[in-house]
Design a protein around this motif. Structure first.
Motif, PDB file in Angstrom:
ATOM      1  N   THR A  13      -1.796  -1.316  -4.012  1.00  0.00           N
ATOM      2  CA  THR A  13      -3.238  -1.432  -3.796  1.00  0.00           C
ATOM      3  C   THR A  13      -4.014  -0.496  -4.702  1.00  0.00           C
ATOM      4  O   THR A  13      -5.093  -0.838  -5.195  1.00  0.00           O
ATOM      5  CB  THR A  13      -3.561  -1.147  -2.325  1.00  0.00           C
ATOM      6  OG1 THR A  13      -2.862  -2.100  -1.509  1.00  0.00           O
ATOM      7  CG2 THR A  13      -5.050  -1.243  -2.052  1.00  0.00           C
ATOM      8  N   GLU A  50       1.088  -5.198   2.451  1.00  0.00           N
ATOM      9  CA  GLU A  50      -0.267  -5.736   2.544  1.00  0.00           C
ATOM     10  C   GLU A  50      -0.198  -7.229   2.869  1.00  0.00           C
ATOM     11  O   GLU A  50       0.724  -7.932   2.416  1.00  0.00           O
ATOM     12  CB  GLU A  50      -1.003  -5.552   1.207  1.00  0.00           C
ATOM     13  CG  GLU A  50      -1.364  -4.115   0.870  1.00  0.00           C
ATOM     14  CD  GLU A  50      -2.695  -3.681   1.476  1.00  0.00           C
ATOM     15  OE1 GLU A  50      -3.121  -4.300   2.473  1.00  0.00           O
ATOM     16  OE2 GLU A  50      -3.290  -2.717   0.962  1.00  0.00           O
ATOM     17  N   ALA A  80       0.868  -1.178   0.000  1.00  0.00           N
ATOM     18  CA  ALA A  80       0.000   0.000   0.000  1.00  0.00           C
ATOM     19  C   ALA A  80       0.901   1.223   0.000  1.00  0.00           C
ATOM     20  O   ALA A  80       1.896   1.269   0.729  1.00  0.00           O
ATOM     21  CB  ALA A  80      -0.894   0.002   1.243  1.00  0.00           C
TER      22      ALA A  80
END
Length: 462
Positions: free
Chosen positions: A322, A215, A204
């Motif tokens: 992300t 993540e 992220a």
């Protein structure tokens, strides 16, 4: 697959590199890798920044999220082609007791089953699949949000049901069936449910600082058929070639063409972009070009597969973040760059091997009312019907072996073209799904519905 960097012109290669460089820099992706496919093989590969200290090549795995759904759809179409199910069958017929059994298999493939977009409970993409061991945990107490078949509403649980359907009819886990029936025949040896080194880590990126947060990499469990897979640009390039042309070891060209055919309307937010959905494939008109494929995302990863069948160009783009770069736009741009800079060289024209006089008699100009059409006999054995000028309905037709022909696409898909002959054997007119095509506008004696005024064509006196 051998990657050749010499098959595209230097200016084209630089434009492709520039596009992914801008996407990686402006999207702030820890790494971004891409490939372009033409003629069934990779003709360009590019990467920005690194994975484990090295620029990622076409063997480095990234998580591909919902591109997994296209793989699951291939498994379902294989079941259909083997006669083990019909796409119109209600799910209940093969997988009873799910609570979503009124939906047909086609509804599930096209996201028109009315199911919720996500699984109930905690965010399923960032929590262990062990929290959802049963289908009831995936669907919840009220899985239906919309009437079946009434609208397109993207549903991850719907593809979980399709994975369970595959397991039920094959008597084996989804992962095992996928490996045996799709991955191995197509040579996708770097596509797998679990990551295999070398692979990228998922990150992220802080929205207001150039900082990263790892993540979690969760096993999705029951939700695997909706988004579990890891793959590479090399493998997805092979998969793109398959989705464009078929492979009889897995699915015929006709069946993959069916996957690429719109089966659901656009959601209201997508209408302006002309985005629709087929059977496990996203479909979009962009810049005058028809694009098919699928996007994917899971926490830490973005993925996109874009194909222009007409241009014979496909693009794969993968990133390990992300959110950030809009990979759908990047993929479309990579296709456009190649298609416009180096247009597809058409196959050489070749004549028919044999000429059937009965078929040749159908060729030439026909009229539907007063609208002029041309019917051509193609070297591939098909008939092609289209307006002589301007827009209008076009279609190819395949012989049924009995003097009739079946439409393959567009308005006339599945419709019967039947030459009607006079007692002496010559063709009077064509009957196409009850529409009468004649050699002259409203030709007298050709069986035009409603008849032809006996006084014929005339002028109007002043």
């Amino acid at each position: 697959m051998t990657t050749s960097l010499e098959e595209l012109l230097p200016g084209t290669r630089r434009a492709l590199l520039h596009r992914i460089a801008v996407a990686q820099a402006e999207g702030r992706a820890p790494s971004l890798v891409a490939a372009v496919v033409r003629g069934g093989r990779t003709v360009w590969h590019g990467a920005r920044t690194s994975v484990d200290g090295h620029a990622p090549d076409d063997h480095v795995q990234y998580r591909i999220g919902s591109i997994t759904k296209t793989f699951t759809a291939v498994l379902v179409l294989r079941l259909r082609d083997e006669g083990l199910l019909d796409l119109g069958d209600p799910l209940e017929k093969h997988l009873p007791g799910t609570g979503a059994g009124e939906a047909s298999i086609a509804d599930l493939l096209a996201h028109t089953a009315g199911l919720a977009a996500e699984s109930p409970g905690p965010w399923w993409e960032r929590t262990p699949g062990s929290l959802r061991p049963e289908l009831s945990d995936v669907l919840g107490e009220q899985p239906q949000l919309h009437p079946v078949g009434r609208c397109h509403h993207y549903s991850n649980p719907g593809y979980t049901l399709l994975g369970a359907l595959v397991e039920e009819l094959r008597g084996a886990p989804w992962e095992e069936v996928l490996r045996r029936e799709v991955l191995e025949p197509l040579g996708l040896h770097r596509t797998s449910p679990q990551p295999q080194a070398p692979h990228a880590g998922g990150w992220a990126v802080h929205p207001w600082a150039d900082a990263l947060l790892p993540e979690p990499l969760e096993d999705l469990g029951r939700m695997a058929p909706a988004g579990q897979l890891w793959s590479t640009t090399g493998d997805l390039a092979r998969f793109a070639a398959f989705l464009a042309g078929g492979d009889d070891r897995v699915l015929s060209a006709e069946s993959v063409r069916e996957m690429r055919t719109p089966a659901a309307p656009a959601e209201s937010a997508d209408v302006a972009d002309g985005a629709t959905y087929g059977l496990g494939m996203q479909i979009q008109h962009r810049g005058g070009r028809l694009l098919v494929g699928h996007s994917g995302s899971l926490p830490g990863f973005l993925a996109n597969l874009t194909i222009s069948v007409e241009d014979d160009v496909a693009a794969v783009v993968l990133a390990n973040c992300t959110s950030g770069p809009l990979l759908g736009a990047v993929g479309a741009d990579l296709v456009r760059i190649v298609a416009e800079a180096e247009p597809r060289i058409p196959e050489p024209w070749r004549p028919l091997r044999e000429v059937d006089p009965a078929v040749l008699e159908l060729a030439g100009q026909w009229y539907w009312g007063t609208h002029a059409f041309a019917l051509r006999v193609r070297a591939d054995g098909l008939l092609a019907l289209g307006p002589l000028t301007g827009g209008g309905r076009r279609a190819r037709f395949r012989s049924n072996g009995d003097g009739t022909w079946t439409g393959l696409e567009g308005y006339y898909a599945g419709e019967l073209l039947r030459p009607v002959r006079r007692p002496n054997g010559c063709v009077s007119h064509l009957d196409l799904g009850s529409f009468v095509f004649t050699r002259q506008p409203y030709e007298e004696g050709a069986g035009v519905p409603g008849g032809v005024d006996p006084e014929g064509w005339r002028g109007i006196a002043d």
